[in-house]
Design an enzyme around this catalytic site. Structure first.
Site, PDB file in Angstrom:
ATOM      1  N   TYR A  95      40.116  10.118  23.183  1.00 41.15           N
ATOM      2  CA  TYR A  95      39.972   9.175  24.300  1.00 41.15           C
ATOM      3  C   TYR A  95      39.301   7.855  23.967  1.00 41.15           C
ATOM      4  O   TYR A  95      39.361   6.929  24.773  1.00 41.15           O
ATOM      5  CB  TYR A  95      39.248   9.851  25.475  1.00 41.15           C
ATOM      6  CG  TYR A  95      40.165  10.798  26.194  1.00 41.15           C
ATOM      7  CD1 TYR A  95      41.035  10.348  27.176  1.00 41.15           C
ATOM      8  CD2 TYR A  95      40.203  12.144  25.854  1.00 41.15           C
ATOM      9  CE1 TYR A  95      41.915  11.207  27.810  1.00 41.15           C
ATOM     10  CE2 TYR A  95      41.075  13.014  26.481  1.00 41.15           C
ATOM     11  CZ  TYR A  95      41.929  12.536  27.462  1.00 41.15           C
ATOM     12  OH  TYR A  95      42.806  13.388  28.075  1.00 41.15           O
ATOM     13  N   GLY A 116      39.267   4.421  22.485  1.00 38.01           N
ATOM     14  CA  GLY A 116      40.314   3.497  22.053  1.00 38.01           C
ATOM     15  C   GLY A 116      41.377   3.414  23.131  1.00 38.01           C
ATOM     16  O   GLY A 116      41.148   3.781  24.274  1.00 38.01           O
ATOM     17  N   GLY A 145      44.357   4.285  25.433  1.00 37.88           N
ATOM     18  CA  GLY A 145      45.025   5.487  25.932  1.00 37.88           C
ATOM     19  C   GLY A 145      44.181   6.728  25.758  1.00 37.88           C
ATOM     20  O   GLY A 145      42.983   6.662  25.513  1.00 37.88           O
ATOM     21  N   HIS A 198      34.743   7.206  30.729  1.00 38.80           N
ATOM     22  CA  HIS A 198      34.871   5.750  30.765  1.00 38.80           C
ATOM     23  C   HIS A 198      36.304   5.346  31.125  1.00 38.80           C
ATOM     24  O   HIS A 198      36.515   4.429  31.930  1.00 38.80           O
ATOM     25  CB  HIS A 198      34.456   5.167  29.408  1.00 38.80           C
ATOM     26  CG  HIS A 198      34.422   3.680  29.373  1.00 38.80           C
ATOM     27  ND1 HIS A 198      35.378   2.944  28.720  1.00 38.80           N
ATOM     28  CD2 HIS A 198      33.549   2.785  29.908  1.00 38.80           C
ATOM     29  CE1 HIS A 198      35.091   1.655  28.849  1.00 38.80           C
ATOM     30  NE2 HIS A 198      33.986   1.534  29.562  1.00 38.80           N
ATOM     31  N   ASP A 199      37.286   6.028  30.539  1.00 37.07           N
ATOM     32  CA  ASP A 199      38.690   5.748  30.877  1.00 37.07           C
ATOM     33  C   ASP A 199      38.943   5.983  32.366  1.00 37.07           C
ATOM     34  O   ASP A 199      39.640   5.202  33.018  1.00 37.07           O
ATOM     35  CB  ASP A 199      39.639   6.623  30.053  1.00 37.07           C
ATOM     36  CG  ASP A 199      39.756   6.198  28.605  1.00 37.07           C
ATOM     37  OD1 ASP A 199      39.135   5.190  28.214  1.00 37.07           O
ATOM     38  OD2 ASP A 199      40.481   6.886  27.854  1.00 37.07           O
ATOM     39  N   ASP A 259      30.762   0.450  31.866  1.00 37.80           N
ATOM     40  CA  ASP A 259      30.345   0.222  30.484  1.00 37.80           C
ATOM     41  C   ASP A 259      28.913   0.694  30.249  1.00 37.80           C
ATOM     42  O   ASP A 259      28.611   1.303  29.212  1.00 37.80           O
ATOM     43  CB  ASP A 259      30.489  -1.257  30.125  1.00 37.80           C
ATOM     44  CG  ASP A 259      31.943  -1.716  30.059  1.00 37.80           C
ATOM     45  OD1 ASP A 259      32.857  -0.874  30.151  1.00 37.80           O
ATOM     46  OD2 ASP A 259      32.160  -2.935  29.911  1.00 37.80           O
TER      47      ASP A 259
END
Length: 121
Positions: free
Chosen positions: A26, A28, A30, A46-47, A88
């Protein structure tokens, strides 16, 4: 934005943000499958957070923040900027808390090995 996020990561972990740019399933661009460890789970969360802030262009939006007594403080009144900064901030704190789980073998991990049903956000 991603540069500000990288600065938060470096400040909180003492590592280059590049160590997290292509890590596990996860970290990076995608993501799929099951997170490989606590560090990868930080990226999964975070995604999900960025997904909820998608209308705010989270990878590009500039926000204001500062470091105060070792903590990250997001400073914007603008709802989009605050939301992205919080995504973030939480991830950078998560990386610091899970530094013990960082596994060099998961850096540049092949996505073909990211299997299993992805969790829901």
């Amino acid at each position: 934005n991603l540069i500000q996020f990288g600065n938060m990561i470096s400040a909180m972990t003492g590592k280059s943000s590049l160590a997290y740019a292509s890590y596990g399933c996860y970290c990076g661009w995608g993501g799929k499958g099951q997170p490989k460890d606590d560090t990868d789970r930080c990226c999964f969360v975070h995604d999900c957070c960025y997904g909820k802030a998608d209308k705010c262009s989270p990878k590009m939006i500039l926000y204001s923040y500062k470091f105060h007594n070792g903590n990250i403080v997001c400073g914007d009144k603008n709802a989009c900027k605050k939301k992205v900064c919080e995504c973030d901030r939480v991830a950078a704190i998560c990386f610091a808390a899970s530094k013990h789980s960082y596994n060099k073998n998961l850096w540049r991990y092949p996505s073909s090995k990211c299997t299993g049903t992805a969790e829901k956000c």
